[in-house]
Scaffold this active site. Structure first.
Site, PDB file in Angstrom:
ATOM      1  NE  ARG A 236     -23.466  98.082  -3.528  1.00 30.51           N
ATOM      2  CZ  ARG A 236     -22.610  98.287  -2.554  1.00 30.51           C
ATOM      3  NH1 ARG A 236     -21.671  99.219  -2.687  1.00 30.51           N
ATOM      4  NH2 ARG A 236     -22.671  97.570  -1.440  1.00 30.51           N
ATOM      5  CD  GLU A 265     -18.922  95.104  -8.369  1.00 33.03           C
ATOM      6  OE1 GLU A 265     -18.800  94.556  -7.249  1.00 33.03           O
ATOM      7  OE2 GLU A 265     -18.979  96.324  -8.513  1.00 33.03           O
ATOM      8  CG  HIS A 285     -16.909  96.640  -5.161  1.00 28.51           C
ATOM      9  ND1 HIS A 285     -18.201  96.244  -5.389  1.00 28.51           N
ATOM     10  CD2 HIS A 285     -16.966  97.425  -4.050  1.00 28.51           C
ATOM     11  CE1 HIS A 285     -19.004  96.747  -4.461  1.00 28.51           C
ATOM     12  NE2 HIS A 285     -18.264  97.472  -3.633  1.00 28.51           N
TER      13      HIS A 285
END
Length: 335
Positions: A236, A265, A285
């Site tokens: 993260r 995001e 991601h």
């Protein structure tokens, strides 16, 4: 139940074997991503069970107030994007399997892919070759270098194993209990956090983002890294102090970074500082984005819906929602 699924970008879920677990339910799938509160409230107005794909959409108290029929949110992993207190007040059950016994090999594999890509300059070499340039620089061999694992959980353990297979020296820094497990697995423990950042050639972060770990990697930590070192983050973005990684890369310690996660995001800004740096390998991601991983994750997510419908909800994050006038259960309501 009326089930809504958000953010299935490539319309993948209906093609999974586990999707059959939703047979008999009314399922609506949204393939785009929206943040607009009014749009979300309109789309989800009649939804009884909401399926989330990780943290792609924020579920705020303001949104929950406009979803009168919502009874269940089913997802997997951590839930900083969900207002749990608001869910409890609205008697909305949140079920989230924390998958403590199942490592995400997909995330571990991507981590290793990023390490190889950064150390061998693979993205730069590929781009140059497509432009007619033959070789653009000299990479580094991993064998004999020191791989630092910060956070020895399920994924950290898997990445440590890959490092060992590549002939790297593995050094671990983590909580006391995790360092004890690492020692039992035959890995070395750093004498201190400072020494960990100073000694490692590659550092990979593998911690959950909670209040205690937010900003746990500081600018001072990064400044201790070697000029030729690589910092990898597939966990993260919030684990690193805000703005610290960009500043550190500009100052040359570490010399490289590879990231799969960002503060905001989805990230669609090509001017985002990390994306403009030639010494950064970045992916959007995708650590968990494989068909095999989706089968594992959504099998759990759909099982949580089935259990709720049977009156025995599982993996419940907010059990108070069950007993404040909502569903009563004799089943497992613990995470």
């Amino acid at each position: 139940m009326k089930i809504s699924i958000l953010d299935d970008y490539f319309d993948t879920l209906r093609t999974l074997d586990c999707f059959r677990k939703l047979d008999g339910h009314e399922v609506e799938i949204w393939n785009d991503h929206v943040d607009d509160l009014d749009v979300l409230a309109h789309r989800l107005h009649d939804t009884e069970a909401l399926v989330l794909i990780r943290e792609r959409t924020k579920i705020s108290g303001a949104l929950l107030e406009r979803l009168p029929k919502l009874k269940l949110i089913s997802q997997r992993s951590v839930y900083p994007h969900i207002d749990i207190d608001a869910c409890t007040r609205r008697e909305v059950t949140v079920s989230s399997n924390m998958h403590a016994g199942t490592p995400s090999y997909a995330a571990a594999e991507l981590t290793w892919g990023l390490i190889l890509a950064a150390m061998r300059q693979i993205p730069q070499q590929v781009a140059a070759l497509k432009e007619g340039v033959w070789q653009t620089g000299v990479g580094r061999t991993l064998r004999g270098l020191t791989l630092g694992i910060y956070g020895y959980g399920r994924i950290g353990e898997a990445v440590a194993g890959y490092g060992k297979a590549f002939g790297m020296q593995v050094l671990v820094w983590a909580r006391d209990a995790s360092r004890k497990r690492a020692r039992a697995d035959g890995y070395a423990e750093a004498p201190s956090k400072d020494a960990f950042f100073e000694q490692c050639d590659v550092i990979s972060l593998h911690m959950r983002l909670v209040d205690a770990t937010r900003g746990i990697v500081t600018g001072a930590d990064l400044a201790r890294m070697k000029p030729a070192a690589l910092l990898v983050n597939t966990s993260r973005a919030g684990l690193i102090e805000a703005g610290a990684l960009v500043r550190a890369l500009e100052l040359g310690r570490p010399g490289m970074a590879a990231v799969d996660v960002f503060e905001q995001e989805p990230l669609r800004d090509p001017e985002y500082p990390l994306l403009k740096m030639s010494n950064v390998a970045a992916t959007p991601h995708i650590g968990y984005v494989t068909r095999e991983e989706y089968e594992l994750q959504f099998s759990d997510i759909f099982d949580q819906i089935t259990a709720y419908c049977a009156g025995q909800p599982i993996n419940v994050v907010n059990p108070a929602a069950l007993h404040s006038g909502g569903l009563q259960t004799a089943g497992d309501s613990g995470a």
